[in-house]
Write a protein that holds these residues in place. Structure first.
Motif, PDB file in Angstrom:
ATOM      1  N   MET A   1       0.814  -1.214   0.000  1.00  0.00           N
ATOM      2  CA  MET A   1       0.000   0.000   0.000  1.00  0.00           C
ATOM      3  C   MET A   1       0.852   1.270   0.000  1.00  0.00           C
ATOM      4  SD  MET A   1      -3.055  -1.060  -0.150  1.00  0.00           S
ATOM      5  CE  MET A   1      -4.244  -2.317   0.313  1.00  0.00           C
ATOM      6  N   LEU A   2       1.963   1.250   0.728  1.00  0.00           N
ATOM      7  CA  LEU A   2       2.742   2.476   0.910  1.00  0.00           C
ATOM      8  C   LEU A   2       3.768   2.704  -0.194  1.00  0.00           C
ATOM      9  CD1 LEU A   2       3.315   2.482   4.778  1.00  0.00           C
ATOM     10  CD2 LEU A   2       1.392   3.365   3.443  1.00  0.00           C
ATOM     11  N   GLY A   3       4.114   1.664  -0.953  1.00  0.00           N
ATOM     12  CA  GLY A   3       4.992   1.838  -2.099  1.00  0.00           C
ATOM     13  C   GLY A   3       6.459   1.559  -1.828  1.00  0.00           C
ATOM     14  N   SER A   4       7.223   1.434  -2.919  1.00  0.00           N
ATOM     15  CA  SER A   4       8.641   1.078  -2.834  1.00  0.00           C
ATOM     16  C   SER A   4       9.497   2.134  -2.142  1.00  0.00           C
ATOM     17  CB  SER A   4       9.194   0.793  -4.230  1.00  0.00           C
ATOM     18  OG  SER A   4       8.567  -0.328  -4.804  1.00  0.00           O
ATOM     19  N   PRO A   5       9.362   3.437  -2.476  1.00  0.00           N
ATOM     20  CA  PRO A   5      10.196   4.422  -1.781  1.00  0.00           C
ATOM     21  C   PRO A   5      10.038   4.350  -0.261  1.00  0.00           C
ATOM     22  CG  PRO A   5       9.197   5.427  -3.702  1.00  0.00           C
ATOM     23  CD  PRO A   5       8.562   4.076  -3.548  1.00  0.00           C
TER      24      PRO A   5
ATOM     25  N   LEU B   1      15.644   4.229   8.217  1.00  0.00           N
ATOM     26  CA  LEU B   1      15.285   5.202   9.245  1.00  0.00           C
ATOM     27  C   LEU B   1      15.704   4.686  10.619  1.00  0.00           C
ATOM     28  CD1 LEU B   1      11.735   6.533   8.288  1.00  0.00           C
ATOM     29  CD2 LEU B   1      13.861   7.847   8.426  1.00  0.00           C
ATOM     30  N   PRO B   2      16.434   5.482  11.385  1.00  0.00           N
ATOM     31  CA  PRO B   2      16.825   5.061  12.733  1.00  0.00           C
ATOM     32  C   PRO B   2      15.680   5.266  13.715  1.00  0.00           C
ATOM     33  CG  PRO B   2      17.669   7.246  12.294  1.00  0.00           C
ATOM     34  CD  PRO B   2      16.978   6.802  11.028  1.00  0.00           C
ATOM     35  N   THR B   3      15.818   4.658  14.870  1.00  0.00           N
ATOM     36  CA  THR B   3      14.802   4.837  15.904  1.00  0.00           C
ATOM     37  C   THR B   3      15.140   5.997  16.833  1.00  0.00           C
ATOM     38  OG1 THR B   3      15.947   3.223  17.299  1.00  0.00           O
ATOM     39  CG2 THR B   3      14.162   2.405  15.893  1.00  0.00           C
ATOM     40  N   ASP B   4      16.397   6.453  16.810  1.00  0.00           N
ATOM     41  CA  ASP B   4      16.788   7.508  17.745  1.00  0.00           C
ATOM     42  C   ASP B   4      17.512   8.664  17.059  1.00  0.00           C
ATOM     43  OD1 ASP B   4      19.037   6.022  17.164  1.00  0.00           O
ATOM     44  OD2 ASP B   4      19.183   5.125  19.150  1.00  0.00           O
ATOM     45  N   THR B   5      18.700   8.423  16.507  1.00  0.00           N
ATOM     46  CA  THR B   5      19.486   9.500  15.907  1.00  0.00           C
ATOM     47  C   THR B   5      18.860   9.955  14.590  1.00  0.00           C
ATOM     48  OG1 THR B   5      21.483   8.520  16.852  1.00  0.00           O
ATOM     49  CG2 THR B   5      21.774  10.190  15.133  1.00  0.00           C
ATOM     50  N   PRO B   6      18.438  11.212  14.478  1.00  0.00           N
ATOM     51  CA  PRO B   6      17.778  11.691  13.252  1.00  0.00           C
ATOM     52  C   PRO B   6      18.695  11.610  12.032  1.00  0.00           C
ATOM     53  CG  PRO B   6      17.440  13.219  15.079  1.00  0.00           C
ATOM     54  CD  PRO B   6      18.493  12.253  15.520  1.00  0.00           C
TER      55      PRO B   6
ATOM     56  N   ARG C   1      17.300  14.332   5.051  1.00  0.00           N
ATOM     57  CA  ARG C   1      16.851  13.904   3.727  1.00  0.00           C
ATOM     58  C   ARG C   1      18.043  13.593   2.822  1.00  0.00           C
ATOM     59  NH1 ARG C   1      11.532  15.483   1.757  1.00  0.00           N
ATOM     60  NH2 ARG C   1      10.260  16.288   3.458  1.00  0.00           N
ATOM     61  N   PHE C   2      19.078  14.422   2.915  1.00  0.00           N
ATOM     62  CA  PHE C   2      20.254  14.204   2.078  1.00  0.00           C
ATOM     63  C   PHE C   2      20.897  12.857   2.402  1.00  0.00           C
ATOM     64  CE2 PHE C   2      24.828  14.487   1.310  1.00  0.00           C
ATOM     65  CZ  PHE C   2      24.848  14.851  -0.031  1.00  0.00           C
ATOM     66  N   GLU C   3      21.017  12.552   3.686  1.00  0.00           N
ATOM     67  CA  GLU C   3      21.589  11.264   4.083  1.00  0.00           C
ATOM     68  C   GLU C   3      20.717  10.105   3.617  1.00  0.00           C
ATOM     69  OE1 GLU C   3      23.949  11.895   8.229  1.00  0.00           O
ATOM     70  OE2 GLU C   3      21.813  12.414   8.271  1.00  0.00           O
ATOM     71  N   LEU C   4      19.405  10.285   3.695  1.00  0.00           N
ATOM     72  CA  LEU C   4      18.498   9.230   3.255  1.00  0.00           C
ATOM     73  C   LEU C   4      18.617   8.997   1.749  1.00  0.00           C
ATOM     74  CD1 LEU C   4      15.351  10.052   5.417  1.00  0.00           C
ATOM     75  CD2 LEU C   4      16.795   8.010   5.589  1.00  0.00           C
ATOM     76  N   ARG C   5      18.812  10.069   0.996  1.00  0.00           N
ATOM     77  CA  ARG C   5      19.031   9.905  -0.446  1.00  0.00           C
ATOM     78  C   ARG C   5      20.288   9.086  -0.699  1.00  0.00           C
ATOM     79  NH1 ARG C   5      18.951  14.925  -4.309  1.00  0.00           N
ATOM     80  NH2 ARG C   5      19.254  13.167  -5.719  1.00  0.00           N
ATOM     81  N   SER C   6      21.340   9.370   0.050  1.00  0.00           N
ATOM     82  CA  SER C   6      22.605   8.656  -0.123  1.00  0.00           C
ATOM     83  C   SER C   6      22.473   7.190   0.282  1.00  0.00           C
ATOM     84  CB  SER C   6      23.699   9.332   0.708  1.00  0.00           C
ATOM     85  OG  SER C   6      24.909   8.619   0.634  1.00  0.00           O
ATOM     86  N   LEU C   7      21.768   6.932   1.373  1.00  0.00           N
ATOM     87  CA  LEU C   7      21.630   5.568   1.882  1.00  0.00           C
ATOM     88  C   LEU C   7      20.757   4.699   0.984  1.00  0.00           C
ATOM     89  CD1 LEU C   7      21.141   6.346   5.678  1.00  0.00           C
ATOM     90  CD2 LEU C   7      23.078   5.119   4.670  1.00  0.00           C
ATOM     91  N   THR C   8      19.708   5.298   0.415  1.00  0.00           N
ATOM     92  CA  THR C   8      18.731   4.516  -0.347  1.00  0.00           C
ATOM     93  C   THR C   8      18.945   4.565  -1.849  1.00  0.00           C
ATOM     94  OG1 THR C   8      17.211   6.404  -0.474  1.00  0.00           O
ATOM     95  CG2 THR C   8      16.978   4.915   1.421  1.00  0.00           C
ATOM     96  N   GLY C   9      19.650   5.587  -2.334  1.00  0.00           N
ATOM     97  CA  GLY C   9      19.790   5.753  -3.773  1.00  0.00           C
ATOM     98  C   GLY C   9      18.532   6.278  -4.437  1.00  0.00           C
TER      99      GLY C   9
ATOM    100  N   VAL D   1      12.200  10.369  -2.234  1.00  0.00           N
ATOM    101  CA  VAL D   1      12.378  10.502  -0.784  1.00  0.00           C
ATOM    102  C   VAL D   1      11.213  11.278  -0.183  1.00  0.00           C
ATOM    103  CG1 VAL D   1      13.778  11.591   1.014  1.00  0.00           C
ATOM    104  CG2 VAL D   1      14.882  10.258  -0.788  1.00  0.00           C
ATOM    105  N   SER D   2      10.831  12.378  -0.821  1.00  0.00           N
ATOM    106  CA  SER D   2       9.709  13.174  -0.310  1.00  0.00           C
ATOM    107  C   SER D   2       8.415  12.370  -0.318  1.00  0.00           C
ATOM    108  CB  SER D   2       9.539  14.439  -1.162  1.00  0.00           C
ATOM    109  OG  SER D   2      10.671  15.277  -1.049  1.00  0.00           O
TER     110      SER D   2
END
Length: 289
Positions: A146-150, A158-163, A166-174, A180-181
Motif C-alpha cells: 500500500m505504501l509503495g517502494s520508496p 530510518l533510525p529509531t533515535d538519531t535523526p 533527507r540528504f543522508e536518506l538519499r545517499s543511503l537509499t539511492g 524521498v519526499s
C-alpha cells in the motif's frame, strides 16, 4: 554462467557449521547487492528489481542456503508484487552480464526453478569488507503493498533515535529527491516516520498494525486463495494431459469434457510460470503481515 539443462543435485546445509557458513554468505551477498543497487538498477524498474532481490534474499535466509527453489508466487508474496512482474524481473536478473542470481535447474514436476545466489566479481570486495547489517534481512513487509517502494527502502534506513537528514536518506537509499519526499510523506501519514530536530526517525506506529488498518491481511489472503485455485487448475490440466496417453481413462471422473480442456490449452496465467505454481505449504508463507 548457466547450468540450466544439466542434472544437478542441490544440497542443503547438513550441519550447524554449514548453516552458519551459508547464512554468513547470504549477508555477504546482501552487502554486494547493497553496494550495487543504487547505481546498477535505477528508476521505477530499478525499485521493482530491488524488491525482488530482497525476496530472493529472504528465501535464502529461510532455506539457510545460497541455493533456493521458491516458486514465483512465493517470491511475489515476499516482494509484495504481482507474480507476473516477479517472473519478468527474474529473467532480467539472470540474463545480466555479471548476475547476482543464476538459474541452475529448471522446473520439473512440482519442483520450482532453482536459483543460486552469486556475488559478482565486481562486488566481491564490497561483500568481503562491507559491515554486516544486524538483524533479519530480506523480504518486503506486506504493508508496503500500500505504501509503495520508496517508503519501503526509506523505512529500512530510518533510525529509531538519531535523526537522519533527507540528504543522508538519499545517499543511503539511492532514491531521488522526489522519491524521498513521496516515501517520507507516505510513512508520516501512517505514523511510521516522524520529522524531528535534525532530520527523520521511525515513528511509533507498528507496520503490522498499519497493515491491518489498511486491509492488507485480507488482500494477502485473497492472493493466496487465488494461487491455490491456480494450482488446482494446473493439476487438473496436467491430469488431462496424462489421461490422453492412457487407455483406461474414465470420462465420468472429468466433469468437463477432456477435449474441451485440451482445446482450450493451459490457463492463461501459466504464461508467467508455465510449469504451474509450487505448493504454498512449507515455504514459510503466511497470510499475516
Amino acid at each position: 554462467m548457466s547450468l540450466e539443462g544439466l542434472r544437478l543435485e542441490v544440497k542443503r546445509p547438513t550441519s550447524e557449521t554449514d548453516t552458519v557458513a551459508e547464512l554468513q554468505q547470504t549477508r555477504r551477498w546482501y552487502s554486494a547487492m547493497r553496494a550495487a543497487e543504487s547505481y546498477r538498477w535505477t528508476g521505477a524498474r530499478g525499485l521493482t528489481i530491488r524488491r525482488v532481490l530482497r525476496a530472493v534474499l529472504k528465501a535464502a535466509q529461510l532455506r539457510h542456503s545460497m541455493v533456493i527453489d521458491f516458486g514465483i508466487r512465493h517470491l511475489a508474496l515476499l516482494a509484495g508484487l504481482d507474480e507476473s512482474t516477479v517472473a519478468k524481473i527474474l529473467r532480467i536478473l539472470r540474463d545480466e552480464a555479471d548476475p547476482f542470481i543464476d538459474l541452475v535447474r529448471a522446473h520439473h514436476g512440482d519442483r520450482a526453478d532453482t536459483y543460486r545466489l552469486l556475488i559478482p566479481q565486481g562486488y566481491a570486495e564490497a561483500a568481503a569488507w562491507r559491515r554486516f547489517q544486524p538483524g533479519r534481512l530480506g523480504g518486503i513487509h506486506p504493508v508496503f503493498r500500500m505504501l509503495g517502494s520508496p517508503a519501503a527502502f526509506l523505512y529500512e534506513h530510518l533510525p529509531t533515535d538519531t535523526p537522519t537528514s533527507r540528504f543522508e536518506l538519499r545517499s543511503l537509499t539511492g532514491l531521488s529527491a522526489t522519491a524521498v519526499s513521496t516515501g517520507l510523506l507516505a510513512l508520516a501519514e501512517e505514523g511510521m516516520a516522524e520529522r524531528v530536530r535534525g532530520g527523520w526517525v521511525r515513528g511509533p506506529a507498528d507496520p503490522g498494525d498499519v497493515a491491518t488498518r489498511l486491509g492488507v491481511p485480507e488482500l494477502v489472503k485473497r492472493i493466496i486463495a487465488k494461487y491455490r485455485r491456480q494450482r488446482a487448475e494446473w493439476r487438473r490440466f496436467l491430469a488431462v494431459v496424462e489421461a490422453f496417453g492412457r487407455q483406461d481413462i474414465h470420462l465420468e471422473n472429468h466433469p468437463i469434457p477432456l477435449q474441451d480442456i485440451a482445446d482450450a490449452g493451459p490457463p492463461p496465467w501459466m504464461e508467467a510460470e508455465p510449469h504451474g505454481p509450487p505448493s504454498l505449504v512449507g515455504a514459510g508463507i503466511s497470510a499475516e503481515p
